[in-house]
Design a protein around this motif. Structure first.
Motif, PDB file in Angstrom:
ATOM      1  N   ARG A 146      85.692  43.227  55.762  1.00  0.00           N
ATOM      2  CA  ARG A 146      85.996  44.338  54.857  1.00  0.00           C
ATOM      3  C   ARG A 146      85.253  44.246  53.521  1.00  0.00           C
ATOM      4  O   ARG A 146      85.296  45.185  52.734  1.00  0.00           O
ATOM      5  N   ARG A 154      81.311  52.115  49.394  1.00  0.00           N
ATOM      6  CA  ARG A 154      82.090  52.426  50.587  1.00  0.00           C
ATOM      7  C   ARG A 154      83.438  52.906  50.094  1.00  0.00           C
ATOM      8  O   ARG A 154      84.140  52.176  49.392  1.00  0.00           O
ATOM      9  N   GLY A 157      89.492  52.545  51.905  1.00  0.00           N
ATOM     10  CA  GLY A 157      90.166  52.972  53.115  1.00  0.00           C
ATOM     11  C   GLY A 157      89.227  53.354  54.249  1.00  0.00           C
ATOM     12  O   GLY A 157      89.677  53.763  55.305  1.00  0.00           O
ATOM     13  N   GLU A 158      87.915  53.241  54.020  1.00  0.00           N
ATOM     14  CA  GLU A 158      86.979  53.552  55.100  1.00  0.00           C
ATOM     15  C   GLU A 158      87.234  52.574  56.237  1.00  0.00           C
ATOM     16  O   GLU A 158      87.352  51.361  56.030  1.00  0.00           O
ATOM     17  N   PRO A 159      87.320  53.073  57.458  1.00  0.00           N
ATOM     18  CA  PRO A 159      87.607  52.173  58.583  1.00  0.00           C
ATOM     19  C   PRO A 159      86.445  51.219  58.850  1.00  0.00           C
ATOM     20  O   PRO A 159      85.304  51.480  58.490  1.00  0.00           O
ATOM     21  N   LEU A 160      86.776  50.147  59.503  1.00  0.00           N
ATOM     22  CA  LEU A 160      85.759  49.182  59.913  1.00  0.00           C
ATOM     23  C   LEU A 160      84.883  49.789  60.995  1.00  0.00           C
ATOM     24  O   LEU A 160      85.308  50.692  61.722  1.00  0.00           O
ATOM     25  N   SER A 161      83.689  49.249  61.124  1.00  0.00           N
ATOM     26  CA  SER A 161      82.819  49.685  62.213  1.00  0.00           C
ATOM     27  C   SER A 161      83.474  49.279  63.538  1.00  0.00           C
ATOM     28  O   SER A 161      84.253  48.321  63.592  1.00  0.00           O
ATOM     29  N   PRO A 162      83.148  49.987  64.605  1.00  0.00           N
ATOM     30  CA  PRO A 162      83.700  49.605  65.914  1.00  0.00           C
ATOM     31  C   PRO A 162      83.370  48.147  66.279  1.00  0.00           C
ATOM     32  O   PRO A 162      84.198  47.450  66.858  1.00  0.00           O
ATOM     33  N   ASP A 164      82.910  45.579  64.161  1.00  0.00           N
ATOM     34  CA  ASP A 164      83.776  44.697  63.379  1.00  0.00           C
ATOM     35  C   ASP A 164      85.201  44.724  63.915  1.00  0.00           C
ATOM     36  O   ASP A 164      85.878  43.700  63.965  1.00  0.00           O
ATOM     37  N   ARG A 165      85.665  45.901  64.300  1.00  0.00           N
ATOM     38  CA  ARG A 165      87.017  46.031  64.860  1.00  0.00           C
ATOM     39  C   ARG A 165      87.131  45.187  66.131  1.00  0.00           C
ATOM     40  O   ARG A 165      88.117  44.473  66.328  1.00  0.00           O
ATOM     41  N   ASP A 169      89.534  42.057  66.718  1.00  0.00           N
ATOM     42  CA  ASP A 169      90.460  42.105  67.858  1.00  0.00           C
ATOM     43  C   ASP A 169      90.307  40.874  68.739  1.00  0.00           C
ATOM     44  O   ASP A 169      91.307  40.303  69.193  1.00  0.00           O
TER      45      ASP A 169
END
Length: 178
Positions: A146, A154, A157-162, A164-165, A169
């Motif tokens: 993050r 950035r 609250g901008e979501p993480l890249s797929p 990074d997610r 995970d």
């Protein structure tokens, strides 16, 4: 072959440790030296892996690495004797000594180390300490992913890249947090 146990912080009679010997928190008494190295080494391996480029993940720089180190240091305030002892050992290990260069941590090896830590904690740690340690290690990875490098805007609250997610995970799965 028996593995030497990490020394306890007090003598059998309950006296303080002898002069000149650094006291080790009681938490560490149940771990062998190899097990303690695994517990104290995992946060650094997570930082290395989280800053390394991967499919869909750019190489991160100093700002992201510092965010990971700040997350490690934040463990000092955790309500877990184990996490605080690990942080203390990490900082004590490197006091006045150069930190060895980290070779790239292969994600497969990192995930295997995470699973080994979970097995170790299941056998030896208080359930609350186990949960706190695993969540802390996950938070180290999340802080790196993050972190925003200097000069990059950035929105909050901008979501993480797929990618990074997926990385987070996989770490969470290996740590038994999912």
């Amino acid at each position: 072959m028996l593995t030497p146990e990490v020394p306890m912080s007090h003598s059998v009679a309950g006296e303080p440790p002898s002069a000149g010997r650094r006291a080790t928190p009681l938490t560490t008494a149940v771990y062998s030296a190899a097990e303690w190295d695994l517990l104290t080494g995992l946060p650094g391996r997570v930082i290395v892996a989280a800053t390394a480029p991967g499919p869909g993940r750019p190489r991160r720089g100093v700002a992201e690495g510092l965010a990971g180190l700040e997350a490690v240091a934040a463990g000092r305030s955790f309500d877990s004797d184990l996490v605080r002892a690990v942080v203390t050992a990490i900082y004590a290990r490197h006091d006045g000594q150069p930190v060895p260069a980290a070779d790239g941590t292969d994600l497969v090896d990192l995930l295997a180390a995470c699973r080994a830590v979970v097995r170790l904690l299941d056998r030896r740690a208080d359930p609350a300490d186990s949960a706190a340690y695993r969540q802390w290690v996950q938070s180290v990875a999340a802080r790196v992913c993050r972190a925003v490098p200097p000069g990059v805007f950035r929105p909050t609250g901008e979501p993480l890249s797929p990618a990074d997610r997926r990385f987070l995970d996989r770490i969470g799965d290996a740590l038994g947090l999912r």
